[in-house]
Design a protein around this motif. Structure first.
Motif, PDB file in Angstrom:
ATOM      1  N   SER A 135       2.893   0.216   6.834  1.00  0.00           N
ATOM      2  CA  SER A 135       4.000   0.257   5.896  1.00  0.00           C
ATOM      3  C   SER A 135       4.458   1.689   5.671  1.00  0.00           C
ATOM      4  O   SER A 135       3.623   2.597   5.527  1.00  0.00           O
ATOM      5  CB  SER A 135       3.589  -0.377   4.562  1.00  0.00           C
ATOM      6  OG  SER A 135       4.478  -0.049   3.537  1.00  0.00           O
ATOM      7  N   VAL A 137       6.008   2.656   2.977  1.00  0.00           N
ATOM      8  CA  VAL A 137       5.678   2.936   1.578  1.00  0.00           C
ATOM      9  C   VAL A 137       4.212   3.344   1.455  1.00  0.00           C
ATOM     10  O   VAL A 137       3.860   4.265   0.710  1.00  0.00           O
ATOM     11  CB  VAL A 137       5.979   1.711   0.696  1.00  0.00           C
ATOM     12  CG1 VAL A 137       5.520   1.959  -0.739  1.00  0.00           C
ATOM     13  CG2 VAL A 137       7.463   1.391   0.732  1.00  0.00           C
ATOM     14  N   SER A 188      10.736  11.981   3.087  1.00  0.00           N
ATOM     15  CA  SER A 188      11.261  10.669   2.703  1.00  0.00           C
ATOM     16  C   SER A 188      11.988   9.983   3.851  1.00  0.00           C
ATOM     17  O   SER A 188      11.852   8.768   4.056  1.00  0.00           O
ATOM     18  CB  SER A 188      12.212  10.818   1.510  1.00  0.00           C
ATOM     19  OG  SER A 188      11.532  11.324   0.374  1.00  0.00           O
TER      20      SER A 188
END
Length: 224
Positions: A135, A137, A188
């Motif tokens: 993932s 995240v 990010s």
């Protein structure tokens, strides 16, 4: 966000299964950043920007062995050319530095960049594996958690005296904020781009940063 998630993607569940892996990855990532930033004290912006291209052959080789990505002969020819070019750059730095009485310092700076680029390559390949199989995240949460923890410890041990010497004013504060914002944006968006392309493609595209660095040096910091 991970702390509020339930089930297998919860922060505590991830820590129980893979805490030591993210701890090692966090240390690798912060040391990569530390070595490259430290190199600016010893060598020039141009040398740092050119020598950090060493991350490309590192990523290609690691992707070949661990991610089972297959490249053509032309890619490996490019690796050889890249390494030869970096060798010429490091040799030129040493020769020019000796004429100016700073040969050893430039060599130290070049070696720091190469070390940081190698660690960056390892971090990027691990990042590609995680965002593709686990993932995005999870990667950002874990690298942020362990990276912040260990970078804080390293700052307190190794750089606390230098931090106290900084003549703080609004301009220096603004530079720190700007640097932090750039790094936040890089970390990010990079997992998103890596998932859609690859770590190799991302690092090749980052070569354009050399041109932007040149423009910033010329127009913002008035490099000669």
């Amino acid at each position: 966000f991970l702390f509020l998630t339930t089930g297998e993607e919860n922060l505590l569940a991830i820590l129980k299964r893979r805490w030591w892996k993210y701890m090692i990855l966090g240390i690798i990532d912060i040391e990569a950043n530390y070595l490259v930033v430290k190199a600016y004290q010893y060598t020039t912006l141009t040398s740092v920007q050119l020598l950090d291209c060493f991350v490309i052959p590192v990523v290609i080789l690691l992707s070949w062995f661990f991610l089972l990505v297959r490249y053509k002969a032309v890619h490996f020819i490019g690796i050889v050319v890249c390494i030869l070019g970096m060798g010429c750059m490091a040799g030129a730095d040493v020769l020019v530095g000796r004429q100016q009485g700073a040969g050893e310092n430039k060599l130290i700076g070049d070696l720091l960049v190469l070390g940081g680029a190698t660690l960056y390559g390892i971090s990027n390949v691990c990042e590609e594996y995680i965002v593709r199989n686990l993932s995005r995240v999870e990667f950002l949460g874990m690298i942020g958690l362990f990276g912040s923890f260990f970078s804080g410890i390293q700052l307190a041990i190794m750089e606390h005296k230098e931090l106290l010497k900084v003549p703080w004013d609004w301009q220096i504060g603004l530079l720190y904020v700007g640097f932090s914002a750039c790094m936040f944006g890089l970390y990010s968006f990079m997992p998103v781009v890596i998932k859609k392309t690859s770590a190799t493609a991302v690092n090749l595209s980052l070569l354009t940063a050399d041109l932007y660095s040149l423009f910033c040096g010329l127009f913002l910091f008035h490099y000669k």
